[in-house]
Design an enzyme around this catalytic site. Structure first.
Site, PDB file in Angstrom:
ATOM      1  N   TYR A  60      13.313  47.389  10.654  1.00 41.16           N
ATOM      2  CA  TYR A  60      11.926  47.799  10.827  1.00 41.16           C
ATOM      3  C   TYR A  60      11.164  46.657  11.496  1.00 41.16           C
ATOM      4  O   TYR A  60      11.346  45.485  11.172  1.00 41.16           O
ATOM      5  CB  TYR A  60      11.328  48.153   9.471  1.00 41.16           C
ATOM      6  CG  TYR A  60       9.837  48.318   9.455  1.00 41.16           C
ATOM      7  CD1 TYR A  60       9.197  49.188  10.343  1.00 41.16           C
ATOM      8  CD2 TYR A  60       9.054  47.599   8.563  1.00 41.16           C
ATOM      9  CE1 TYR A  60       7.818  49.330  10.328  1.00 41.16           C
ATOM     10  CE2 TYR A  60       7.682  47.741   8.533  1.00 41.16           C
ATOM     11  CZ  TYR A  60       7.066  48.608   9.429  1.00 41.16           C
ATOM     12  OH  TYR A  60       5.708  48.746   9.430  1.00 41.16           O
ATOM     13  N   LYS A  72       7.515  56.196   2.211  1.00 43.97           N
ATOM     14  CA  LYS A  72       8.190  57.194   3.036  1.00 43.97           C
ATOM     15  C   LYS A  72       8.743  58.327   2.158  1.00 43.97           C
ATOM     16  O   LYS A  72       7.996  59.062   1.540  1.00 43.97           O
ATOM     17  CB  LYS A  72       9.276  56.521   3.871  1.00 43.97           C
ATOM     18  CG  LYS A  72       8.847  55.239   4.585  1.00 43.97           C
ATOM     19  CD  LYS A  72       7.583  55.349   5.397  1.00 43.97           C
ATOM     20  CE  LYS A  72       7.362  54.197   6.368  1.00 43.97           C
ATOM     21  NZ  LYS A  72       6.973  52.909   5.776  1.00 43.97           N
ATOM     22  N   ARG A 102      -0.894  42.779 -14.212  1.00 43.07           N
ATOM     23  CA  ARG A 102      -0.029  42.060 -13.278  1.00 43.07           C
ATOM     24  C   ARG A 102       1.373  41.820 -13.842  1.00 43.07           C
ATOM     25  O   ARG A 102       2.293  41.534 -13.085  1.00 43.07           O
ATOM     26  CB  ARG A 102      -0.662  40.726 -12.860  1.00 43.07           C
ATOM     27  CG  ARG A 102      -1.542  40.864 -11.634  1.00 43.07           C
ATOM     28  CD  ARG A 102      -1.838  39.524 -10.969  1.00 43.07           C
ATOM     29  NE  ARG A 102      -2.691  38.689 -11.797  1.00 43.07           N
ATOM     30  CZ  ARG A 102      -2.379  37.459 -12.189  1.00 43.07           C
ATOM     31  NH1 ARG A 102      -1.217  36.925 -11.860  1.00 43.07           N
ATOM     32  NH2 ARG A 102      -3.220  36.765 -12.936  1.00 43.07           N
ATOM     33  N   ASP A 138      18.249  47.814   3.343  1.00 45.98           N
ATOM     34  CA  ASP A 138      17.082  48.696   3.412  1.00 45.98           C
ATOM     35  C   ASP A 138      17.595  50.126   3.464  1.00 45.98           C
ATOM     36  O   ASP A 138      18.254  50.532   4.420  1.00 45.98           O
ATOM     37  CB  ASP A 138      16.257  48.356   4.650  1.00 45.98           C
ATOM     38  CG  ASP A 138      14.911  49.085   4.678  1.00 45.98           C
ATOM     39  OD1 ASP A 138      14.850  50.227   4.192  1.00 45.98           O
ATOM     40  OD2 ASP A 138      13.944  48.517   5.213  1.00 45.98           O
TER      41      ASP A 138
END
Length: 399
Positions: free
Chosen positions: A131, A221, A77, A196
């Site tokens: 988005y 993507k 982590r 973004d």
């Protein structure tokens, strides 16, 4: 094997390398010296340490500023060597000091909002369209945030003392609208701008060079590029990266090492894929713009592989009519994907939000892949139906 040990070597060798070279070599510069050609995948969740005092000091140091612990890894982590290689490479491509990877793009955005909220900066100024799930997250106030939606000209007026972030997307999802990022960054003043950059990728633009402090990617993507990995990443300065690492540690939104490996591999072909898909898209735009069955085509000035177009007929018939192109959510893969945003990616924000964002009911979003452009056009041509059509009234067009 810890990729972080190669930092000084990387700094010396990469000062003037072109983006295409960085895409192939960033995050891998130490491999030859270790007798390796392909980056290793470190699947360990934990690592041995026989000096518990020193380990405690390293953990305390991480808790203070979120800097990556020096020396061997501690726990999955806090960080992973394979994922660190991807972060190093993406930061190089975006031209930032650091990058922090997460399990998804939404996990990455969540971490940014939580980091700012933890400082008492719960107000966000945002420009539509974004988005759909990003829009929903802000509007719903899921992290105690409050959002003011505005146009670019209204950003300065919308800022408040508790504004922690300005968020934009350019080219925007799904309308492909573009913003002057440099002007937007200027309007933000001292408030960090998050841009973004999922649609453009660093191949087409680098928002940090235009004043953005944070650059967000749904790495699912184009960065991955093959539809087989889910991830998110924020490229930023080291101060912001430290805050994001602490949020990632606390919330557990870590990226799996195998995903980190696939993303690093995806970056190596990113410039080639983006440019080839963009050439296909530009040709399809030319044909769609001249087609009487298409009312309007949206395509950004900077180019790219994303197209949005509005049809005169029923957009759902186009979706059901494709055979080569895949009707599916997501984008940026080597194969072409088409979807109806009002039904899928932006349905969660509701009709009023879609109207504000310019997401009409006849709009289709096409992610152009690497197939032969003639085959793609043949599929679109067939799906669009008869050329001599009468526009269908809006209420009848969308069922």
């Amino acid at each position: 094997m810890d990729s972080r040990s190669s930092g000084a070597y990387d700094d010396v060798r990469t000062a003037s390398r072109a983006l295409a070279t960085e895409a192939v070599h960033a995050g891998r510069d130490d491999l030859a010296g270790q007798g390796l050609h392909v980056p290793p995948i470190d699947l360990s969740t934990t690592y041995p340490s026989y000096d518990s005092r020193a380990e405690a000091a390293r953990i305390d140091a991480f808790a203070l500023d979120g800097a990556e612990p020096a020396g061997p890894p501690v726990y999955g982590r806090l960080g992973n060597p394979t994922v660190s290689r991807f972060e190093t490479a993406l930061a190089r491509l975006e031209g930032t000091e650091s990058a922090v990877a997460f399990a998804s793009g939404m996990a990455a955005l969540s971490a940014v909002l939580l980091a700012r909220s933890a400082m008492g900066l719960k107000h966000v100024v945002a420009v539509r369209p974004l988005y759909g799930c990003s829009d929903h997250m802000l509007t719903a106030g899921l992290f105690g945030t409050e959002v003011t939606w505005t146009d670019p000209a209204g950003i300065g007026e919308a800022l408040r003392p508790d504004t922690g972030l300005v968020m934009v997307e350019s080219p925007a999802n799904p309308t492909l609208g573009e913003l002057d990022l440099r002007a937007v960054a200027h309007a933000c003043g001292t408030v960090p701008l998050l841009a973004d950059n999922t649609f453009a990728t660093p191949v087409l633009q680098r928002p940090a060079e235009q004043g953005a402090r944070l650059v967000l990617h749904s790495a699912t993507k184009y960065l991955g590029g093959h539809g087989d990995v889910m991830a998110g990443v924020v490229a930023c300065d080291e101060e912001m990266a430290g805050a994001l690492r602490k949020i990632r540690f606390a919330t557990g939104g870590v990226l799996h090492p195998l995903a980190g490996y696939l993303l690093l591999r995806g970056l190596s072909t990113l410039p080639v894929r983006v440019r080839a898909a963009s050439a296909n898209a530009a040709e399809l735009v030319r044909r769609l713009a001249a087609d009487p069955r298409v009312e309007r085509v949206h395509y950004p000035r900077i180019g790219g592989a994303m197209i949005a177009f509005e049809v005169h007929g029923d957009p759902h018939e186009v979706i059901s009519g494709v055979r080569l192109i895949t009707p599916a959510v997501s984008l940026g893969s080597v194969d072409s994907l088409i979807q109806h945003p009002a039904s899928i990616s932006h349905r969660i924000i509701g009709p009023d939000g879609r109207e504000d964002a310019g997401v009409g009911d006849r709009l289709l979003r096409l992610s152009v892949g690497l197939e032969d452009v003639e085959d793609l056009w043949a599929d679109l041509d067939n799906a669009l139906g008869e050329r001599a059509i009468t526009p269908v009234p809006l209420g009848e067009a969308v069922r």
